[in-house]
Design an enzyme around this catalytic site. Structure first.
Site, PDB file in Angstrom:
ATOM      1  N   GLY A 150     -14.707  -2.116  29.188  1.00 58.08           N
ATOM      2  CA  GLY A 150     -14.665  -1.175  28.093  1.00 58.08           C
ATOM      3  C   GLY A 150     -15.772  -0.493  27.544  1.00 58.08           C
ATOM      4  O   GLY A 150     -16.517   0.113  28.623  1.00 58.08           O
ATOM      5  N   CYS A 151     -16.430  -0.760  26.550  1.00 58.47           N
ATOM      6  CA  CYS A 151     -18.489  -1.012  26.580  1.00 58.47           C
ATOM      7  C   CYS A 151     -18.815  -1.303  27.413  1.00 58.47           C
ATOM      8  O   CYS A 151     -20.118  -0.947  27.252  1.00 58.47           O
ATOM      9  CB  CYS A 151     -18.310  -2.013  25.032  1.00 58.47           C
ATOM     10  SG  CYS A 151     -17.014  -1.203  23.691  1.00 58.47           S
ATOM     11  N   VAL A 152     -18.833  -2.763  28.087  1.00 56.34           N
ATOM     12  CA  VAL A 152     -19.614  -2.753  29.386  1.00 56.34           C
ATOM     13  C   VAL A 152     -19.513  -1.605  30.136  1.00 56.34           C
ATOM     14  O   VAL A 152     -21.098  -1.337  30.875  1.00 56.34           O
ATOM     15  CB  VAL A 152     -18.823  -4.276  29.356  1.00 56.34           C
ATOM     16  CG1 VAL A 152     -20.292  -4.679  31.172  1.00 56.34           C
ATOM     17  CG2 VAL A 152     -18.825  -4.546  29.000  1.00 56.34           C
ATOM     18  N   THR A 155     -20.972   1.309  28.926  1.00 59.15           N
ATOM     19  CA  THR A 155     -22.611   1.694  28.507  1.00 59.15           C
ATOM     20  C   THR A 155     -24.017   1.020  30.268  1.00 59.15           C
ATOM     21  O   THR A 155     -24.603   2.026  30.001  1.00 59.15           O
ATOM     22  CB  THR A 155     -23.077  -0.025  28.537  1.00 59.15           C
ATOM     23  OG1 THR A 155     -22.831  -0.238  26.921  1.00 59.15           O
ATOM     24  CG2 THR A 155     -24.929  -0.103  28.732  1.00 59.15           C
TER      25      THR A 155
END
Length: 211
Positions: A150-152, A155
């Site tokens: 997800g967020c990793v 990013t």
């Protein structure tokens, strides 16, 4: 398709190494209580990833590398959550004031370190991260955090798009299930950044400190 078949399929097309740059920063993505409390629907069992990230945090502080933290925070009505909040069944844990949004035990940003509160998956989207890294002359962003898929990942992709070198520390990222975790590590390493070990990263940081 087996793992060997997959690697052979990608060979010669993806997987070129970028390598570490000259001036890094460490980012700790969304290490908040929700991912470490077994009673929470976001629980990811990522304690080992946090432990690894904290070891990297200690080395980064020791050698003077900037450490940046992110969390997800929505206002009381989640008006700023948009489609991301609408799609998810779990993001209500990050409405401001919810204890699941607090830092977990052992993680304490210092007063001179930057905390970026975001509303979407990428640490770059709608935040000052890119301009901050540029102003500091940073060329490399060392990724730790949750979740890998997800967020990793989000990013990492934006890090690449903004022209910074994405370094993803395998030991210091976690997800709720090994399948998306491994698939996204494979894909990030193939297309966007370099997936490395904690040991490699510590060695790189310590060499910078000596130089």
């Amino acid at each position: 398709m087996t793992e060997q078949d997959l690697s052979q399929n990608y060979k010669g097309a993806f997987g070129k190494r970028i390598g570490f740059g000259k001036k890094p920063a460490l980012i700790m993505i969304d290490f908040v209580e929700a991912y470490f409390d077994p009673s929470c629907s976001l629980y990811a069992g990522a304690e080992d990833a946090l432990a690894s990230a904290l070891r990297l945090q200690a080395v980064a502080r020791e050698v003077g590398i900037p450490v940046i933290y992110t969390n997800v925070v929505f206002n009381k009505t989640a008006l700023n959550g948009g489609r991301f909040f609408q799609k998810s069944m779990t993001l209500h844990h990050f409405i401001e004031g919810n204890p699941m949004g607090r830092w977990p035990k052992g993680l304490v940003p210092s007063e001179d370190e930057l905390v970026i509160s975001k509303q979407y998956a990428s640490s770059f989207f709608g935040t000052s991260l890119a301009s901050t890294l540029t102003s500091l002359g940073i060329d490399t962003l060392i990724h730790t955090g949750v979740s890998t898929s997800g967020c990793v990942r989000a990013t990492c992709v934006d890090c690449n798009s903004y022209g910074f070198i994405p370094i993803i520390v395998r030991d210091a990222v976690g997800d709720r299930h090994p399948a998306p975790h491994e698939a996204n590590l494979f894909d990030m390493d193939a297309k966007y950044g370099d997936v490395v070990s904690e040991e490699e990263t510590v060695s790189y940081l310590r060499n910078l400190g000596r130089n």
